[in-house]
Design a protein around this motif. Structure first.
Motif, PDB file in Angstrom:
ATOM      1  N   ALA A 254    -113.144  12.932  31.657  1.00 11.96           N
ATOM      2  CA  ALA A 254    -112.305  11.739  31.815  1.00 11.96           C
ATOM      3  C   ALA A 254    -110.929  12.086  32.373  1.00 11.96           C
ATOM      4  N   TYR A 255    -110.446  13.293  32.096  1.00 18.07           N
ATOM      5  CA  TYR A 255    -109.159  13.721  32.635  1.00 18.07           C
ATOM      6  C   TYR A 255    -109.258  14.125  34.107  1.00 18.07           C
ATOM      7  N   PHE A 256    -110.472  14.274  34.596  1.00 15.47           N
ATOM      8  CA  PHE A 256    -110.688  14.768  35.957  1.00 15.47           C
ATOM      9  C   PHE A 256    -111.481  13.764  36.779  1.00 15.47           C
ATOM     10  N   ASP A 257    -111.255  12.497  36.497  1.00 16.67           N
ATOM     11  CA  ASP A 257    -111.956  11.445  37.214  1.00 16.67           C
ATOM     12  C   ASP A 257    -111.099  10.987  38.385  1.00 16.67           C
ATOM     13  N   ALA A 258    -111.607  11.201  39.594  1.00 20.57           N
ATOM     14  CA  ALA A 258    -110.834  10.873  40.789  1.00 20.57           C
ATOM     15  C   ALA A 258    -110.655   9.375  40.965  1.00 20.57           C
ATOM     16  N   ALA A 259    -111.559   8.568  40.421  1.00 20.35           N
ATOM     17  CA  ALA A 259    -111.396   7.114  40.502  1.00 20.35           C
ATOM     18  C   ALA A 259    -110.252   6.646  39.596  1.00 20.35           C
ATOM     19  N   THR A 260    -110.127   7.244  38.426  1.00 18.36           N
ATOM     20  CA  THR A 260    -108.992   6.937  37.566  1.00 18.36           C
ATOM     21  C   THR A 260    -107.683   7.347  38.234  1.00 18.36           C
ATOM     22  N   ALA A 261    -107.673   8.533  38.836  1.00 16.68           N
ATOM     23  CA  ALA A 261    -106.474   8.994  39.535  1.00 16.68           C
ATOM     24  C   ALA A 261    -106.128   8.080  40.700  1.00 16.68           C
ATOM     25  N   ALA A 262    -107.153   7.533  41.377  1.00 17.35           N
ATOM     26  CA  ALA A 262    -106.908   6.671  42.533  1.00 17.35           C
ATOM     27  C   ALA A 262    -106.081   5.451  42.169  1.00 17.35           C
ATOM     28  N   ARG A 263    -106.174   5.007  40.938  1.00 17.21           N
ATOM     29  CA  ARG A 263    -105.364   3.856  40.508  1.00 17.21           C
ATOM     30  C   ARG A 263    -103.871   4.170  40.525  1.00 17.21           C
ATOM     31  N   PHE A 276    -125.172   6.525  52.074  1.00 17.12           N
ATOM     32  CA  PHE A 276    -126.326   7.348  51.696  1.00 17.12           C
ATOM     33  C   PHE A 276    -125.789   8.755  51.502  1.00 17.12           C
ATOM     34  N   ASP A 277    -126.038   9.341  50.334  1.00 18.71           N
ATOM     35  CA  ASP A 277    -125.540  10.695  50.110  1.00 18.71           C
ATOM     36  C   ASP A 277    -126.308  11.322  48.951  1.00 18.71           C
ATOM     37  N   PRO A 278    -127.052  12.380  49.194  1.00 16.51           N
ATOM     38  CA  PRO A 278    -127.842  13.006  48.129  1.00 16.51           C
ATOM     39  C   PRO A 278    -127.019  13.908  47.203  1.00 16.51           C
ATOM     40  N   SER A 279    -125.807  14.278  47.613  1.00 17.75           N
ATOM     41  CA  SER A 279    -124.999  15.198  46.821  1.00 17.75           C
ATOM     42  C   SER A 279    -123.889  14.506  46.045  1.00 17.75           C
ATOM     43  N   VAL A 280    -123.242  13.535  46.664  1.00 17.02           N
ATOM     44  CA  VAL A 280    -122.194  12.757  46.002  1.00 17.02           C
ATOM     45  C   VAL A 280    -122.623  11.294  46.061  1.00 17.02           C
ATOM     46  N   PRO A 281    -123.210  10.762  44.998  1.00 16.56           N
ATOM     47  CA  PRO A 281    -123.738   9.399  45.043  1.00 16.56           C
ATOM     48  C   PRO A 281    -122.713   8.389  45.567  1.00 16.56           C
ATOM     49  N   PRO A 282    -123.099   7.550  46.519  1.00 14.51           N
ATOM     50  CA  PRO A 282    -122.162   6.568  47.073  1.00 14.51           C
ATOM     51  C   PRO A 282    -121.432   5.720  46.032  1.00 14.51           C
ATOM     52  N   PRO A 283    -122.075   5.287  44.923  1.00 12.31           N
ATOM     53  CA  PRO A 283    -121.295   4.520  43.938  1.00 12.31           C
ATOM     54  C   PRO A 283    -120.104   5.309  43.404  1.00 12.31           C
ATOM     55  N   SER A 284    -120.265   6.621  43.269  1.00 12.16           N
ATOM     56  CA  SER A 284    -119.168   7.469  42.814  1.00 12.16           C
ATOM     57  C   SER A 284    -118.057   7.517  43.856  1.00 12.16           C
ATOM     58  N   GLN A 285    -118.427   7.625  45.128  1.00  6.43           N
ATOM     59  CA  GLN A 285    -117.438   7.633  46.207  1.00  6.43           C
ATOM     60  C   GLN A 285    -116.672   6.317  46.259  1.00  6.43           C
ATOM     61  N   PHE A 286    -117.406   5.212  46.215  1.00  6.09           N
ATOM     62  CA  PHE A 286    -116.765   3.910  46.325  1.00  6.09           C
ATOM     63  C   PHE A 286    -115.921   3.580  45.097  1.00  6.09           C
ATOM     64  N   ALA A 287    -116.251   4.150  43.943  1.00  8.85           N
ATOM     65  CA  ALA A 287    -115.394   3.954  42.773  1.00  8.85           C
ATOM     66  C   ALA A 287    -113.988   4.462  43.058  1.00  8.85           C
ATOM     67  N   ILE A 288    -113.880   5.557  43.789  1.00  9.42           N
ATOM     68  CA  ILE A 288    -112.574   6.098  44.178  1.00  9.42           C
ATOM     69  C   ILE A 288    -111.907   5.192  45.195  1.00  9.42           C
ATOM     70  N   VAL A 289    -112.627   4.881  46.256  1.00 10.23           N
ATOM     71  CA  VAL A 289    -112.053   4.095  47.355  1.00 10.23           C
ATOM     72  C   VAL A 289    -111.601   2.726  46.859  1.00 10.23           C
ATOM     73  N   ASN A 290    -112.424   2.071  46.054  1.00 11.71           N
ATOM     74  CA  ASN A 290    -112.095   0.731  45.565  1.00 11.71           C
ATOM     75  C   ASN A 290    -110.913   0.730  44.609  1.00 11.71           C
ATOM     76  N   SER A 291    -110.594   1.882  44.038  1.00  8.20           N
ATOM     77  CA  SER A 291    -109.533   1.961  43.039  1.00  8.20           C
ATOM     78  C   SER A 291    -108.188   2.374  43.624  1.00  8.20           C
ATOM     79  N   LEU A 292    -108.151   2.756  44.879  1.00 14.66           N
ATOM     80  CA  LEU A 292    -106.902   3.206  45.492  1.00 14.66           C
ATOM     81  C   LEU A 292    -105.849   2.101  45.421  1.00 14.66           C
ATOM     82  N   ALA A 293    -104.640   2.479  45.014  1.00 15.13           N
ATOM     83  CA  ALA A 293    -103.594   1.487  44.750  1.00 15.13           C
ATOM     84  C   ALA A 293    -102.735   1.176  45.966  1.00 15.13           C
ATOM     85  N   GLY A 294    -102.837   1.967  47.024  1.00 15.22           N
ATOM     86  CA  GLY A 294    -102.015   1.750  48.201  1.00 15.22           C
ATOM     87  C   GLY A 294    -102.817   1.192  49.362  1.00 15.22           C
ATOM     88  N   PRO A 295    -102.231   1.177  50.563  1.00 15.33           N
ATOM     89  CA  PRO A 295    -102.949   0.695  51.746  1.00 15.33           C
ATOM     90  C   PRO A 295    -104.146   1.587  52.057  1.00 15.33           C
TER      91      PRO A 295
END
Length: 329
Positions: A254-263, A276-295
């Motif tokens: 939980a301390y190393f969650d990039a989506a939490t940091a993105a906020r 599509f990504d077999p190594s980094v599941p897309p939902p995990s990627q989009f959790a980061i992108v959707n959480s970004l607080a800036g432009p």
């Protein structure tokens, strides 16, 4: 958030994996994924403390031999010290004419880095390509597994010992090494990281006001509680296996969650998640992108960590062009 697709309508129709690397989610569904709700109450304090420790570290950068020249850029070997006295290597890129107007820090994927990128996004830039601790080729440390599955679990018993925290600190110390060797690089300092480097970048950037803008390409470490439920390859598979036998590992992750940091990340970001990504599941990627607080400028790729689809070469060319346009702004 401004969203576009590199190849609208393109899809991966054939693949060798025993699971679906799109996880049955289209772009609309992926845009609904958020950061987890288990953020530690001292998350910001934890990372601010780690950042201050890194800034207090004497990095002692040492410029080594020139390894090659390409397109008006000269590349040198470099060494520097990171948190805990860890001595790391990497490469420094400098304009051949000596005219430096800005700087870059580049984060690598989980396979490590054995050479610098041959082309920089913009002219008149100095760039550092550091190796993260424990990873090939210039970050290897005795006793630390160099393979992604072993590395991603090293020290995971505690937030204080988890190696990903050290890898984030390595980026801060690399930025210090760059600006000490080339002070003009600090006029505008930007970051670009892919996969592992995308995740560590998202964890590093919110606390460091030296950076102006960032690019995160198929970033990892997003929404761990969701990610451990998704079958995948690579380091994510090792974390998932550990979770299945030790669910308490999520308390550390939980301390190393990039989506939490993105906020907490308010810089302009050029994000490149994949459908599509077999190594980094897309939902995990989009959790980061959707959480970004800036432009955010999100350029959605058809696939990540997978090249066997018709549009791959075309998408690579378009991504290079989009990267140049973003950092030139």
């Amino acid at each position: 958030m401004k969203i576009s697709q590199i190849s609208p309508g393109a899809a991966v129709n054939e693949h060798p994996f025993p699971f679906d690397p799109s996880y049955g989610m289209d772009l609309d569904a992926l845009l609904q994924v958020s950061a987890p709700d288990n953020a530690p109450s001292d998350f910001a304090e934890f990372w601010s403390r780690r950042y201050n420790e890194a800034r207090d570290t004497t990095v002692e950068p040492k410029l080594g031999r020139k390894v090659r020249s390409a397109r008006g850029v000269e590349f040198y070997e470099i060494e520097f010290t990171s948190v805990g006295g860890v001595r790391l290597g990497g490469w420094l890129a400098l304009p051949a004419d000596g005219e430096v107007e800005r700087g870059f820090v580049f984060g690598h994927g989980y396979s490590g880095r054995d050479a610098p990128d041959s082309v920089l996004p913009v002219a008149r830039a100095a760039a550092i390509f550091p190796a993260s601790r424990g990873l090939p080729t210039k970050g290897l440390i005795p006793g630390v597994p160099a393979d992604p599955g072993g590395h991603v679990l090293h020290g995971v018993e505690s937030p204080a010992t988890y190696i990903v925290g050290g890898c984030v600190a390595d980026l801060w110390c690399a930025a210090t090494a760059l600006t000490e060797l080339v002070p003009a690089a600090g006029r505008r300092l930007d970051y670009s990281g892919i996969s592992f480097g995308g995740g560590t970048g998202a964890l590093a950037l919110p606390w460091d006001d030296r950076f102006t803008a960032a690019q995160l390409i198929v970033p990892t470490f997003g929404n761990h509680p969701l990610r451990v439920t998704l079958e995948c390859n690579g380091s994510g598979a090792a974390v998932r296996e550990r979770f299945l036998t030790d669910p308490a590992v999520l308390d550390v992750l939980a301390y190393f969650d990039a989506a939490t940091a993105a906020r907490h990340l308010r810089l302009p970001v050029h994000a490149v998640p994949a459908l599509f990504d077999p190594s980094v599941p897309p939902p995990s990627q989009f959790a980061i992108v959707n959480s970004l607080a800036g432009p955010v400028e999100a350029l959605v790729a058809t696939a990540g960590h997978f090249h066997e689809f018709p549009q791959y070469t075309q998408e690579t060319v378009r991504l290079v062009r989009a990267t140049r346009e973003f950092f030139a702004a």
